[in-house]
Design an enzyme around this catalytic site. Sequence first.
Site, PDB file in Angstrom:
ATOM      1  N   HIS A  78       0.828  -1.206   0.000  1.00 38.73           N
ATOM      2  CA  HIS A  78       0.000   0.000   0.000  1.00 38.73           C
ATOM      3  C   HIS A  78       0.867   1.264   0.000  1.00 38.73           C
ATOM      4  CE1 HIS A  78      -3.420  -2.501   2.056  1.00 38.73           C
ATOM      5  NE2 HIS A  78      -3.083  -2.946   0.861  1.00 38.73           N
ATOM      6  N   HIS A 261      -9.017  -2.717  -5.347  1.00 42.06           N
ATOM      7  CA  HIS A 261      -7.932  -2.923  -4.387  1.00 42.06           C
ATOM      8  C   HIS A 261      -6.864  -3.848  -4.958  1.00 42.06           C
ATOM      9  CE1 HIS A 261      -5.905  -2.902  -0.547  1.00 42.06           C
ATOM     10  NE2 HIS A 261      -5.663  -4.190  -0.769  1.00 42.06           N
ATOM     11  N   ASP A 265      -2.898  -3.053  -5.215  1.00 38.33           N
ATOM     12  CA  ASP A 265      -1.798  -3.940  -4.835  1.00 38.33           C
ATOM     13  C   ASP A 265      -0.832  -4.155  -6.000  1.00 38.33           C
ATOM     14  OD1 ASP A 265      -2.656  -4.325  -2.232  1.00 38.33           O
ATOM     15  OD2 ASP A 265      -3.622  -6.254  -2.633  1.00 38.33           O
ATOM     16  N   HIS A 288       0.009 -11.262  -4.864  1.00 35.75           N
ATOM     17  CA  HIS A 288       1.351 -10.738  -4.590  1.00 35.75           C
ATOM     18  C   HIS A 288       2.466 -11.603  -5.171  1.00 35.75           C
ATOM     19  CE1 HIS A 288      -0.168  -7.466  -2.261  1.00 35.75           C
ATOM     20  NE2 HIS A 288      -0.821  -8.279  -1.449  1.00 35.75           N
TER      21      HIS A 288
END
Length: 303
Positions: A78, A261, A265, A288
């Site tokens: 973030h 969101h 990321d 991720h």
Amino acid sequence: MEKQCTIGNSVSISGTGLHTGQKGTLTFNPSDPDTGIRFRRIDLQNRPIVEAKVENVVDTSRGTTIAQNGVRIFTIEHIMAAIRGAGIDNVLIDIDAEEPPIDDGSAVNMINALKSVGVIEQNAERRYFKVEKKTTYINEKVGCELVIEPADKFSIDVKVEYDSKVLHTQEAHLGNIADFEKEIAPCRTFVFFHELEMLLKMNLIKGGDLSNAVVFVEKDAADEELRRVAAIFHRETVGIRKERGMLNNTDLRFENEPARHKLLDLIGDLTLVGRPLIGHVTAYKPGHFANTEFAKEIKNQIG
């Protein structure tokens, strides 16, 4: 010719880390041209520095963790997204804990803090990486695909799908990084209700308090289970908003907030390449691990 940028003064954010539960303060400081984004652990002897670059990624379970010379910084995505969204190239980030504050689970307060002290041009040219050939990353195990193709500017399309009755297929788009602050930065992290206790057993989300995540509920939960979750997260009560398939602790900021969101990321993880990108990114079911592996492939083209 665009110039590199830093911030005009130091600015701090305090709070609790999402997974470690550590209370700490994050201070953004101006930094010289060509120094990039760096973290400095001021709680440790000699105040070691960890460079925010993809080569230093060591873990991607429920967040992106970097490490250098044995020193770790957890859950940086973030912060990285906020820095990129604010148009900042060089910043030194002092942190007195292993993990930055999660704040409200989005990047909006971080980017507001950065912009509150001014974004300052420096006497050095900004070095973009302009994509010249299509690059694809596929992870068949999780069914994700990320692609970057030549384009005249940076843009992203994201599509997410879950085997869920309450969180359906969603898409999100960012056509210009200048729109990040308004369209993407406010979007919070999210989790499924049935994952909460599993995450706690994994010694994660110690700093979760239901105010920094959207919680989706796949099926009805017993009153006893809701009371237990409320107690864990220091709430008197918590209920289910059945028409939305969510806990009643919050409202969505956008109908497709989860997809936005995931886009947030992805921007944060791609910032670890070390240069702003010029190219169009298409991402299906990003996460991720995939994001950072994709970033490594892009970085290898820079050399």
